[in-house]
Design a protein around this motif. Structure first.
Motif, mmCIF file in Angstrom:
data_model
loop_
_atom_site.group_PDB
_atom_site.id
_atom_site.type_symbol
_atom_site.label_atom_id
_atom_site.label_comp_id
_atom_site.label_asym_id
_atom_site.label_seq_id
_atom_site.Cartn_x
_atom_site.Cartn_y
_atom_site.Cartn_z
ATOM 1 N N MET A 1 0.874 -1.269 0.045
ATOM 2 C CA MET A 1 -0.047 -0.116 -0.036
ATOM 3 C C MET A 1 0.804 1.309 -0.033
ATOM 4 O O MET A 1 0.515 2.224 -0.525
ATOM 5 C CB MET A 1 -1.091 0.060 1.237
ATOM 6 N N TRP A 4 1.940 2.111 -3.575
ATOM 7 C CA TRP A 4 0.606 2.353 -4.287
ATOM 8 C C TRP A 4 0.315 3.919 -3.970
ATOM 9 O O TRP A 4 -0.121 4.669 -4.860
ATOM 10 C CB TRP A 4 -0.497 1.637 -4.018
ATOM 11 N N MET A 5 0.500 4.343 -2.870
ATOM 12 C CA MET A 5 0.198 5.842 -2.219
ATOM 13 C C MET A 5 1.207 6.657 -2.960
ATOM 14 O O MET A 5 0.711 7.715 -3.416
ATOM 15 C CB MET A 5 0.394 5.762 -0.853
ATOM 16 N N GLY A 41 -7.769 8.360 -3.115
ATOM 17 C CA GLY A 41 -7.129 7.319 -2.938
ATOM 18 C C GLY A 41 -5.764 7.365 -2.130
ATOM 19 O O GLY A 41 -5.568 6.510 -1.403
ATOM 20 N N THR A 42 -5.029 8.184 -2.452
ATOM 21 C CA THR A 42 -3.803 8.379 -1.704
ATOM 22 C C THR A 42 -4.391 8.943 -0.334
ATOM 23 O O THR A 42 -3.528 8.230 0.811
ATOM 24 C CB THR A 42 -2.946 9.576 -2.556
ATOM 25 N N CYS A 45 -5.045 5.563 1.480
ATOM 26 C CA CYS A 45 -3.578 4.816 1.795
ATOM 27 C C CYS A 45 -3.185 5.391 3.169
ATOM 28 O O CYS A 45 -2.500 4.970 3.898
ATOM 29 C CB CYS A 45 -3.069 4.779 0.746
ATOM 30 N N VAL A 48 -4.864 4.684 6.354
ATOM 31 C CA VAL A 48 -4.841 3.130 6.681
ATOM 32 C C VAL A 48 -3.581 3.024 7.266
ATOM 33 O O VAL A 48 -3.229 2.176 8.145
ATOM 34 C CB VAL A 48 -5.112 2.253 5.483
ATOM 35 N N LEU A 49 -2.423 3.403 6.573
ATOM 36 C CA LEU A 49 -0.958 3.167 6.965
ATOM 37 C C LEU A 49 -0.762 3.797 8.532
ATOM 38 O O LEU A 49 -0.098 3.513 9.053
ATOM 39 C CB LEU A 49 -0.037 3.857 5.945
ATOM 40 N N THR A 93 -1.869 14.655 1.757
ATOM 41 C CA THR A 93 -3.038 14.024 0.932
ATOM 42 C C THR A 93 -4.372 14.647 1.336
ATOM 43 O O THR A 93 -5.158 14.847 0.357
ATOM 44 C CB THR A 93 -2.864 12.679 1.402
#
Length: 626
Positions: A1, A4-5, A41-42, A45, A48-49, A93
């Protein structure tokens, strides 16, 4: 993840750029939708992180691959996310998503906007790469990418000669920081033997000093080079000219370049290497006083600006200077919290200023505004929320961060720093109250009757980010304490941390709040008489000099031009030496060798026999001797 971020903004920028290259004359309504989804989306992520990094204190890393090997050194491309970088990534973000929403509602109906949205997302991608880089060489890639994207974004309206000159000046000033950062990387490898941020530190993980293993002058030099590099990105005095000039760009680009980037690049780089600064007293004092000078200069200039975006820009300079002052004192956690909180509030003020400029038909002159509280009600309410937070009214986010900063300065024992901090806070209240009085209060505007009747509120896509940011600026102050507690575990502790739990913080908060209300009342009374006040300011020579920044920017521009001419002359001298001088020297040597060979090769056999016998004798003597 984590990968992807970082990759999503680059992929989005590539898609937008390809779309513009294939269809350069066609606009699309789907482009801003995809851009908003990518930023969302970023942000998802990052959130979540953060449960791993901020919640459980874990450190996430991912090796992208091997880069290069030089001798005994091996450099890898590795992403790194800890509590500090995760906090910056969440703010970046989240604010990026709201700025993208604003750009969606504010976008012009032209195909050229697609190209600049590609630059916009590319810039966010490089900032994410900068924030998640585990080593200085990958950090430098993001650093350079941010510089290039800023240059490209300011090219919006590149047919304007003034913007072209500004881009050139900013590009030249950033090269100074780039040179300092390259030297920092080179000396850092020689001193610490690595480029990883986790090991570029004369402090151990448990906080025990072992700086005695390193020469003091090298540590001071490293910290000074890094601070010079950060001066160009954080727009510290006298390299501040990049921030006010971004006010001429579209609002979304102005907020990105002039509000978000100074914190996400300059402040982050200093806090990332906070353990290095903690062992360098000289550079820390330099940072402290340059930060104070920057904050005081920005506040004094902001009071006399009539461009609404430039008032916000100089307010950004002021608060970045305050954050650097706190970091120079050793209050690293307080400085980072102050910088992040003020960045969120300034994003609200910058977007609100853009909404006002849009509502009054691209007029940014405060002298032509007034009475917008009844014509642009939603924008006025959100601007008031940002105003309440930036001046430090209790319960707002700004109150918690400012009170924490004042408390750190007070217990440090630096009396002059505390006095100047109070003065900067008073000036902040003055110029922000002046901004609100000239735009929102009153019942008349200086626009024509036809223009006044056409004033309209901004569309919903612009108001949504304003409302969300307004709520965060008012009620997000409790998050500051949570961030502060997390940061104190990953940054060096304040020298006077044992005094921070005293009752003086409550007394200080009450006193500063009373002072704020007093200054607000006095400022409203003075600037309420708008006509008399404007005429008085236009006749005052001191105020006219302040409006022109006391010609500091012109001096820096002229000095930069002279410096570039001197460097060009030196380069021409070296070019002549390397081309004509070296060429003539090689020609002389070869001709002399040719003349010597020609004088020996006479064609007489006796001379050849003589040289052969002479060589034999020389070899015999040499062999007998050695």
């Amino acid at each position: 993840m984590l990968v992807w971020m970082v990759l999503v903004p680059f992929v989005t920028a590539g898609v937008f750029g390809t779309r513009y290259l294939l269809f350069p004359h066609q606009s699309s309504r789907l482009i801003p939708i995809w851009g908003s989804l990518a930023m969302a989306g970023t942000f998802f992520c990052a959130v979540v992180l953060s449960f791993s990094t901020l919640g459980r204190g874990e450190v996430l890393s991912y090796v992208l691959g091997h880069w290069i090997s030089v001798g005994e050194y091996t450099f890898d491309l590795k992403l790194y996310l800890d509590a500090l970088s995760s906090l910056f990534v969440i703010v970046l973000t989240g604010l990026g998503f709201f700025v993208q929403l604003y750009a969606w509602g504010d976008q012009p109906k032209t195909s050229l906007w697609v190209k600049y949205l590609a630059y916009f997302h590319l810039c966010y991608g490089f900032v994410l790469l900068l924030l998640t880089a585990s080593s200085t060489h990958l950090f430098f890639v993001g650093w350079q990418g941010v510089s290039v994207c800023g240059f490209l974004l300011m090219g919006y309206g590149y047919e304007n000669h003034e913007k072209f000159l500004f881009k050139k000046n900013v590009f030249i000033s950033h090269r100074l920081g780039d040179a300092a950062l390259v030297m920092f990387i080179a000396i850092g490898v020689q001193v610490f033997g690595t480029l990883e941020f986790a090991t570029i530190s004369p402090l151990q993980t448990n906080g025990v000093l072992h700086a005695s293993y390193y020469p003091v002058w090298k540590l001071e030099g490293l910290a000074l080079l890094l601070f010079i590099a950060c001066m160009t990105k954080a727009a510290l005095f006298p390299l501040y000219i990049s921030i006010p000039q971004t006010a001429k760009a579209p609002t979304a680009f102005f907020v990105l370049l002039g509000v978000i980037l100074p914190c996400m690049t300059g402040i982050y780089a200093i806090s990332r290497c906070a353990q290095l600064f903690a062992t360098t007293s000289i550079v820390s004092h330099i940072a402290l006083w340059i930060g104070l000078m920057t904050a005081l200069f920005g506040a004094l200039v902001a009071i006399f600006q009539y461009d609404i975006k430039k008032v916000v820009a100089y307010s950004v300079i002021t608060h970045v200077g305050c954050a650097v002052t706190l970091i120079g004192m050793g209050s690293y956690a307080a400085g980072v919290c102050y910088a992040l909180t003020s960045t969120c509030v300034h994003v609200l003020l910058g977007l609100g200023a853009g909404s006002i400029v849009r509502g009054v038909h691209k007029t940014s002159d405060l002298r032509k505004m007034g009475g917008l509280k009844t014509r642009m009600i939603a924008t006025s309410i959100t601007m008031i929320c940002g105003y309440v937070s930036i001046i430090g009214i209790p319960v707002s986010s700004g109150f918690f961060s400012k009170n924490n900063a004042f408390h750190h300065v007070l217990v440090s024992g630096e009396k002059w720093v505390f006095i100047l901090f109070i003065l900067i806070a008073v000036l902040t209240v003055v110029y922000m109250t002046r901004l609100m009085v000239l735009t929102l209060l009153g019942s008349d505007t200086r626009l024509s009757l036809e223009q006044t009747q056409k004033i309209r509120e901004s569309p919903t896509l612009i108001l949504i980010p304003l409302w969300v940011l307004a709520m965060m600026s008012l009620f997000g102050g409790w998050l500051v304490f949570a961030m502060y507690e997390v940061l104190t575990k990953s940054l060096p502790q304040f020298q006077y941390v044992h005094l921070l739990l005293s009752k003086t913080e409550i007394q200080l908060g009450v006193g500063v709040t009373f002072l704020v209300f007093l200054i607000v009342a006095m400022t409203i009374r003075y600037y309420g008489q708008k006509s008399k006040m404007i005429e008085k300011e236009q006749r005052n020579a001191f105020l006219c000099g302040a409006k022109k920044h006391w010609y500091v920017d012109r001096f820096m521009t002229a000095g930069g031009s002279i410096l570039m001419r001197v460097m060009a002359s030196i380069a021409h001298v070296f070019e002549w030496l390397l081309s004509k001088g070296v060429r003539d020297a090689i020609t002389f040597v070869l001709q002399s060798f040719g003349y010597g060979i020609r004088s020996v090769a006479t064609g007489v056999i006796q001379s050849y026999i003589f040289f052969i016998l002479l060589g034999i004798v020389f070899l015999m003597v040499f062999s007998l001797r050695y």
